[in-house]
Design an enzyme around this catalytic site. Structure first.
Site, short mmCIF file in Angstrom:
data_model
loop_
_atom_site.label_atom_id
_atom_site.label_comp_id
_atom_site.label_asym_id
_atom_site.label_seq_id
_atom_site.Cartn_x
_atom_site.Cartn_y
_atom_site.Cartn_z
N TYR A 148 24.88 14.57 7.21
CA TYR A 148 25.29 15.14 5.50
C TYR A 148 24.08 14.57 4.74
CZ TYR A 148 28.77 16.02 1.88
OH TYR A 148 29.73 16.95 0.81
N TYR A 159 17.59 20.77 -5.30
CA TYR A 159 18.16 20.56 -4.72
C TYR A 159 18.68 22.38 -3.90
CZ TYR A 159 19.86 19.07 0.09
OH TYR A 159 20.16 18.80 1.24
#
Length: 270
Positions: A148, A159
């Site tokens: 994660y 991102y």
């Protein structure tokens, strides 16, 4: 148990999905598991990566699987089942993520639907599908670990949409843990590292600046290493973490609590 085998991973069979090259998180995890005496099975996306995996881990059996096509997951499950001959799998690593910014990096509200759904399929649903199709091959106390990120509550523009995809992956942990609890003690957890220097991260626009900021934000003023994340993954795969399931273990050297570091604030004010 000897101190040298504190984690109890010696002889355990662990599948590692997602090794790309020697700088990938999956490679670092494999190195730690290899040192701990685990028997590794590598599952990679292509024949090119299979050659890399065989070179890096010559004692490991290597299979190929493009998880975007669920039929491939079923195929590789059958191949691995034949190879194991009834021996159960003790651990499984899911280190797979993909994003196709077909129109370049866009503001989140302009996310391309096809790109988003493909990223969700490969980066999130693949973990669910792998767990489902491999469930009969897993031991009753197997541990499944995915990779994660340290937080999805920060709007890092460079991102793109991937934080939302990772948030879905995080949410899947508790639901997988709950549904598998009906017939086993199989556990699902995630390692949540801060910014790492990997080949995958190199493709994120402006990542170097973000990485350098993260280094300054850590309490120790030294960047997180991929091996530190890998060590945490090994712990979660081991019987030593038997009481942990449905959780995200943050490994960020204190970055998440240190955004108001005096050095950073002073530079922002200058």
């Amino acid at each position: 148990m000897q101190v040298a085998d504190f984690l109890g991973l010696a002889g355990k069979k662990v599948l590692v999905f997602g090794l790309a090259n020697k700088k990938s998180v999956a490679c670092a995890i494999s190195q730690v598991l290899n040192e701990a005496g685990a028997e590794l099975i590598q599952v990679v996306r292509s024949e090119e990566r299979a050659a890399t995996a065989r070179k890096l881990f010559p004692r490991s059996q290597v299979f190929t699987c493009d998880v975007e096509d669920e039929a491939n997951i079923i195929r590789v499950r059958d191949e691995i089942a034949a190879y194991l001959g009834g021996t159960p799998i003790d651990g499984l690593v899911h280190s797979i993520a993909f994003a196709n910014y077909s129109q370049g990096l866009q503001p989140f509200h302009a996310t391309v639907k096809a790109d988003f759904l493909q990223a969700m399929d490969i980066s999130c649903f693949s973990f669910i599908a792998i767990a489902n199709h491999f469930k009969e091959l897993l031991s009753q106390t197997a541990s499944l670990v995915t990779i994660y990120i340290s937080t999805t509550r920060m709007a890092a523009e460079n991102y793109g949409y991937m934080a939302r995809v990772k948030a879905a992956l995080e949410s899947s942990l508790c639901f997988l843990a709950k549904s598998f609890a009906a017939f086993s003690e199989i556990r699902f957890n995630a390692v949540c590292p801060g910014l790492l220097k990997t080949s995958a991260s190199a493709g994120i626009p402006g990542y170097i600046d973000s990485y350098l900021f993260a280094e300054k934000a850590t309490l120790r003023k030294r960047a997180l290493t991929t091996m530190e994340a890998a060590n945490t993954a090994a712990f979660l795969l081991s019987p030593r973490s038997s009481g942990i399931t449905g959780q995200c273990l943050v490994v960020d050297a204190g970055m998440g609590m240190n955004y108001f570091d005096s050095m950073i604030v002073a530079r922002a004010d200058s």
